[in-house]
Design an enzyme around this catalytic site. Structure first.
Site, PDB file in Angstrom:
ATOM      1  N   HIS A  73       5.161 -15.243  -1.355  1.00 14.40           N
ATOM      2  CA  HIS A  73       4.649 -13.973  -1.121  1.00 14.40           C
ATOM      3  C   HIS A  73       5.475 -13.019  -0.816  1.00 14.40           C
ATOM      4  O   HIS A  73       5.304 -11.693  -1.332  1.00 14.40           O
ATOM      5  CB  HIS A  73       3.843 -14.181   0.015  1.00 14.40           C
ATOM      6  N   GLU A 116       0.771  -1.124   0.243  1.00 18.66           N
ATOM      7  CA  GLU A 116      -0.023  -0.006   0.030  1.00 18.66           C
ATOM      8  C   GLU A 116       0.719   1.166  -0.108  1.00 18.66           C
ATOM      9  O   GLU A 116       0.484   2.546  -0.223  1.00 18.66           O
ATOM     10  CB  GLU A 116      -0.729  -0.040   1.067  1.00 18.66           C
ATOM     11  N   ASN A 134      13.712   5.156  -0.549  1.00 17.88           N
ATOM     12  CA  ASN A 134      13.207   3.799  -0.329  1.00 17.88           C
ATOM     13  C   ASN A 134      13.607   3.230   1.075  1.00 17.88           C
ATOM     14  O   ASN A 134      14.853   2.416   0.770  1.00 17.88           O
ATOM     15  CB  ASN A 134      13.006   2.842  -1.636  1.00 17.88           C
ATOM     16  N   GLU A 148       7.798 -18.512   4.371  1.00 18.09           N
ATOM     17  CA  GLU A 148       7.943 -19.873   3.663  1.00 18.09           C
ATOM     18  C   GLU A 148       7.421 -19.796   2.267  1.00 18.09           C
ATOM     19  O   GLU A 148       7.381 -21.045   1.523  1.00 18.09           O
ATOM     20  CB  GLU A 148       7.415 -20.998   4.705  1.00 18.09           C
ATOM     21  N   ILE A 187       9.722  -6.021   5.052  1.00 24.29           N
ATOM     22  CA  ILE A 187       9.181  -7.284   4.525  1.00 24.29           C
ATOM     23  C   ILE A 187      10.068  -8.436   4.933  1.00 24.29           C
ATOM     24  O   ILE A 187      11.371  -8.328   4.701  1.00 24.29           O
ATOM     25  CB  ILE A 187       9.254  -7.156   3.201  1.00 24.29           C
ATOM     26  N   ILE A 188       9.691  -9.383   5.610  1.00 21.96           N
ATOM     27  CA  ILE A 188      10.600 -10.371   6.112  1.00 21.96           C
ATOM     28  C   ILE A 188      10.212 -11.869   5.377  1.00 21.96           C
ATOM     29  O   ILE A 188       8.898 -11.965   5.272  1.00 21.96           O
ATOM     30  CB  ILE A 188      10.223 -10.792   7.641  1.00 21.96           C
TER      31      ILE A 188
END
Length: 154
Positions: free
Chosen positions: A92, A62, A117, A89, A85-86
Site C-alpha cells: 500500500h 485525495e 510537492n 508492512e 506517507i509512512i
C-alpha cells in the site's frame, strides 16, 4: 552565475502571490507541522494571509483531485501539496506514494501551474518528524520561486 537570473530575494518575493495549500489529514500530527512551517514561511516572504487558501483532504491519494479543483478554479499563482506517507508492512505504501506523486505532477503539467510537492514518504515516524518542518519551509519557498519564474517566463 550564468545569465540574468534574479537574486534570491527577488525569487522569494511573495507579495502579490495567491497560493493554495492542500493538506492531507492522515498522519495529521506531521502534516500540521508541515502546514504551520509552510504558512509561516509564506507569510515571512510577503504572501498575505488573505491570499492563502488552505484546504484539507483525508489522505495523500485525495490531494491531487483537490489540487485539480483549485487549478480549474483559477486565480492561484502556485499550489502546495502537504502529506505524510509512512511505509507499512504491505504494498500500500508504494501505491499511495507513487499515485499521489503522479497525480500532483499531472495536475502541475496539465495546468502549467507550479505545485510544490511536500508529501513526505518515509520509512517510519521518526524520519517523518525529522523532516516535517524543513519540508514545510521548502514547499513554501519552492512555490514562491516557481510562481515568480513562470510569471517571468510568461
Amino acid at each position: 552565475m550564468f545569465g540574468a537570473d534574479k537574486g534570491t530575494a527577488d525569487r522569494l518575493d511573495g507579495k502579490e502571490l495567491v497560493i493554495g495549500i492542500v493538506q492531507a489529514r492522515f498522519n495529521q500530527g506531521v502534516t500540521n507541522v508541515l502546514a504551520k512551517a509552510c504558512w509561516d514561511t509564506l507569510l515571512a516572504h510577503g504572501v498575505e494571509e488573505k491570499h492563502i487558501d488552505h484546504v484539507q483532504v483525508p489522505g495523500a491519494l485525495e490531494v491531487p483531485v483537490a489540487l485539480q479543483a483549485m487549478a480549474e478554479k483559477g486565480g492561484y499563482d502556485a499550489l502546495i501539496a502537504l502529506g505524510c506517507i509512512i511505509r507499512g508492512e504491505t504494498y500500500h505504501f508504494e501505491l499511495v506514494a507513487n499515485e499521489s506523486a503522479a497525480g500532483v505532477t499531472r495536475v502541475s503539467l496539465d495546468y502549467q501551474l507550479p505545485i510544490a510537492n511536500a508529501i513526505l514518504t518515509t520509512e517510519d515516524m521518526d524520519q517523518a518528524i525529522a523532516r516535517q518542518e524543513e519540508k514545510g519551509v521548502d514547499a513554501a519557498r519552492v512555490a514562491i520561486e516557481m510562481a515568480n519564474l513562470l510569471e517571468r517566463l510568461g
